[in-house]
Design a protein around this motif. Sequence first.
Motif, PDB file in Angstrom:
ATOM      1  N   VAL A  27       0.612  -1.389   0.018  1.00  0.00           N
ATOM      2  CA  VAL A  27       0.174  -0.437  -0.199  1.00  0.00           C
ATOM      3  C   VAL A  27       0.967   1.257  -0.029  1.00  0.00           C
ATOM      4  CG1 VAL A  27      -1.520   0.984   1.174  1.00  0.00           C
ATOM      5  CG2 VAL A  27      -2.259  -1.171   1.177  1.00  0.00           C
ATOM      6  N   THR A  28       2.058   1.048   0.889  1.00  0.00           N
ATOM      7  CA  THR A  28       2.892   2.663   1.431  1.00  0.00           C
ATOM      8  C   THR A  28       3.458   2.688  -0.144  1.00  0.00           C
ATOM      9  OG1 THR A  28       4.437   1.570   2.832  1.00  0.00           O
ATOM     10  CG2 THR A  28       2.064   2.431   3.694  1.00  0.00           C
ATOM     11  N   ASP A  29       3.790   1.511  -0.768  1.00  0.00           N
ATOM     12  CA  ASP A  29       5.180   2.294  -1.821  1.00  0.00           C
ATOM     13  C   ASP A  29       4.922   1.356  -2.960  1.00  0.00           C
ATOM     14  OD1 ASP A  29       6.536   2.656   0.810  1.00  0.00           O
ATOM     15  OD2 ASP A  29       7.637   0.513   1.233  1.00  0.00           O
ATOM     16  N   THR A  30       3.636   1.132  -3.313  1.00  0.00           N
ATOM     17  CA  THR A  30       3.619   0.238  -5.106  1.00  0.00           C
ATOM     18  C   THR A  30       2.359   0.780  -4.771  1.00  0.00           C
ATOM     19  OG1 THR A  30       2.688  -1.381  -4.383  1.00  0.00           O
ATOM     20  CG2 THR A  30       5.529  -1.256  -4.075  1.00  0.00           C
ATOM     21  N   ALA A  31       2.147   0.294  -6.668  1.00  0.00           N
ATOM     22  CA  ALA A  31       0.886   0.782  -6.948  1.00  0.00           C
ATOM     23  C   ALA A  31       0.411  -0.912  -7.431  1.00  0.00           C
ATOM     24  CB  ALA A  31       0.898   1.217  -8.546  1.00  0.00           C
ATOM     25  N   ILE A  32       0.920  -1.582  -6.890  1.00  0.00           N
ATOM     26  CA  ILE A  32       0.318  -2.810  -7.025  1.00  0.00           C
ATOM     27  C   ILE A  32      -1.123  -2.986  -6.838  1.00  0.00           C
ATOM     28  CG2 ILE A  32       0.489  -6.000  -6.853  1.00  0.00           C
ATOM     29  CD1 ILE A  32       3.590  -4.962  -6.237  1.00  0.00           C
ATOM     30  N   THR A  33      -1.089  -2.471  -5.395  1.00  0.00           N
ATOM     31  CA  THR A  33      -2.668  -2.336  -4.748  1.00  0.00           C
ATOM     32  C   THR A  33      -3.177  -0.594  -5.063  1.00  0.00           C
ATOM     33  OG1 THR A  33      -4.237  -1.892  -2.977  1.00  0.00           O
ATOM     34  CG2 THR A  33      -2.117  -2.023  -2.784  1.00  0.00           C
ATOM     35  N   PHE A  34      -4.194  -0.732  -5.257  1.00  0.00           N
ATOM     36  CA  PHE A  34      -4.992   1.045  -5.637  1.00  0.00           C
ATOM     37  C   PHE A  34      -5.197   1.589  -4.148  1.00  0.00           C
ATOM     38  CE2 PHE A  34      -4.901   1.321 -10.438  1.00  0.00           C
ATOM     39  CZ  PHE A  34      -4.122   0.860 -10.664  1.00  0.00           C
ATOM     40  N   MET A 153      -0.184   7.865  -6.052  1.00  0.00           N
ATOM     41  CA  MET A 153       1.571   7.927  -6.355  1.00  0.00           C
ATOM     42  C   MET A 153       2.640   9.083  -7.918  1.00  0.00           C
ATOM     43  SD  MET A 153       3.961   4.851  -4.225  1.00  0.00           S
ATOM     44  CE  MET A 153       3.369   4.247  -3.404  1.00  0.00           C
ATOM     45  N   GLY A 154       1.497   9.756  -8.249  1.00  0.00           N
ATOM     46  CA  GLY A 154       1.781  10.588  -9.275  1.00  0.00           C
ATOM     47  C   GLY A 154       1.839  10.308 -10.663  1.00  0.00           C
ATOM     48  N   ILE A 155       1.542   8.722 -11.177  1.00  0.00           N
ATOM     49  CA  ILE A 155       1.059   8.013 -11.932  1.00  0.00           C
ATOM     50  C   ILE A 155      -0.014   7.906 -12.313  1.00  0.00           C
ATOM     51  CG2 ILE A 155       2.500   6.366 -13.119  1.00  0.00           C
ATOM     52  CD1 ILE A 155       4.735   6.570 -11.517  1.00  0.00           C
ATOM     53  N   TRP A 156      -0.381   7.796 -13.184  1.00  0.00           N
ATOM     54  CA  TRP A 156      -1.664   7.183 -13.925  1.00  0.00           C
ATOM     55  C   TRP A 156      -0.806   5.603 -14.728  1.00  0.00           C
ATOM     56  CZ3 TRP A 156      -5.731   8.578 -13.786  1.00  0.00           C
ATOM     57  CH2 TRP A 156      -6.380  10.171 -13.599  1.00  0.00           C
ATOM     58  N   TYR A 157      -1.769   4.986 -14.076  1.00  0.00           N
ATOM     59  CA  TYR A 157      -2.149   3.210 -14.047  1.00  0.00           C
ATOM     60  C   TYR A 157      -2.820   3.113 -15.055  1.00  0.00           C
ATOM     61  CZ  TYR A 157       2.280   2.977 -11.050  1.00  0.00           C
ATOM     62  OH  TYR A 157       3.230   3.387 -10.074  1.00  0.00           O
ATOM     63  N   ASP A 158      -1.961   1.917 -16.317  1.00  0.00           N
ATOM     64  CA  ASP A 158      -3.514   0.564 -17.027  1.00  0.00           C
ATOM     65  C   ASP A 158      -4.289  -0.540 -16.533  1.00  0.00           C
ATOM     66  OD1 ASP A 158      -2.291   2.670 -19.101  1.00  0.00           O
ATOM     67  OD2 ASP A 158      -1.709   1.029 -20.259  1.00  0.00           O
ATOM     68  N   MET A 159      -4.983  -1.142 -16.342  1.00  0.00           N
ATOM     69  CA  MET A 159      -4.847  -2.064 -16.163  1.00  0.00           C
ATOM     70  C   MET A 159      -5.467  -3.370 -16.692  1.00  0.00           C
ATOM     71  SD  MET A 159      -5.741  -3.115 -12.888  1.00  0.00           S
ATOM     72  CE  MET A 159      -5.610  -1.729 -11.805  1.00  0.00           C
ATOM     73  N   VAL A 160      -4.558  -4.136 -16.520  1.00  0.00           N
ATOM     74  CA  VAL A 160      -4.818  -5.387 -16.914  1.00  0.00           C
ATOM     75  C   VAL A 160      -5.336  -6.508 -16.059  1.00  0.00           C
ATOM     76  CG1 VAL A 160      -3.101  -7.534 -18.385  1.00  0.00           C
ATOM     77  CG2 VAL A 160      -2.243  -4.287 -18.282  1.00  0.00           C
TER      78      VAL A 160
END
Length: 194
Positions: A27-34, A153-160
């Motif tokens: 949660v705190t360090d990644t975008a693996i979870t939103f 975290m300041g980045i737009w992510y795609d979702m697969v």
Amino acid sequence: MDNHELQIRMAEISDAEEILDIYTPYVTDTAITFEYEVPSLEEFKRRMQNTMKMYPYLVAVFDGKIAGYCYVSQFKDRDAYDWSVETTVYVRRDIKGRGIGRKLYEKLEEILMMQHILNVNACIAYPHPESIAFHEKMGYETVAHFHKCGYKMGIWYDMVWMEKMLGEHTSDPEQVIPIGDLDTAEIAARLQKS
């Protein structure tokens, strides 16, 4: 990792704090979870209890500590989707790459087949090539790619979205069995097998 050193078992609510410790850095360090904020222990326990009413929630124990966990959740809340679930797996970040996630998924799928679940779906933030590669090795195929739908975290992510079929889709599928209605001795025996 020697499979004899790794034990897979059903999670218990008393595992919540240790499981939350695994989830927190994701949660705190990644975008693996939103998820933006780490849930409280009480909230995390509530989530576990809700999941365990219907579905398996597994932990991998290595050297006496929980090394990873996995579970599934409802794919959609309409009856026609009963045979489909969304998967989740997390492994302690300091011991990733040792086959723990694979072993958890293998055991999870065995139990899901006992429940008559047919489709397993994984929702993955992109780009996370290691998550995609892991699911491909587990037999999943990419079925959808959504663009710039998650912001963290300041980045737009795609979702697969990736999907795997566990069984045959017949015109009269067997009803899905809640986890609590399965034979606990059979589940325990399956989890003990290498």
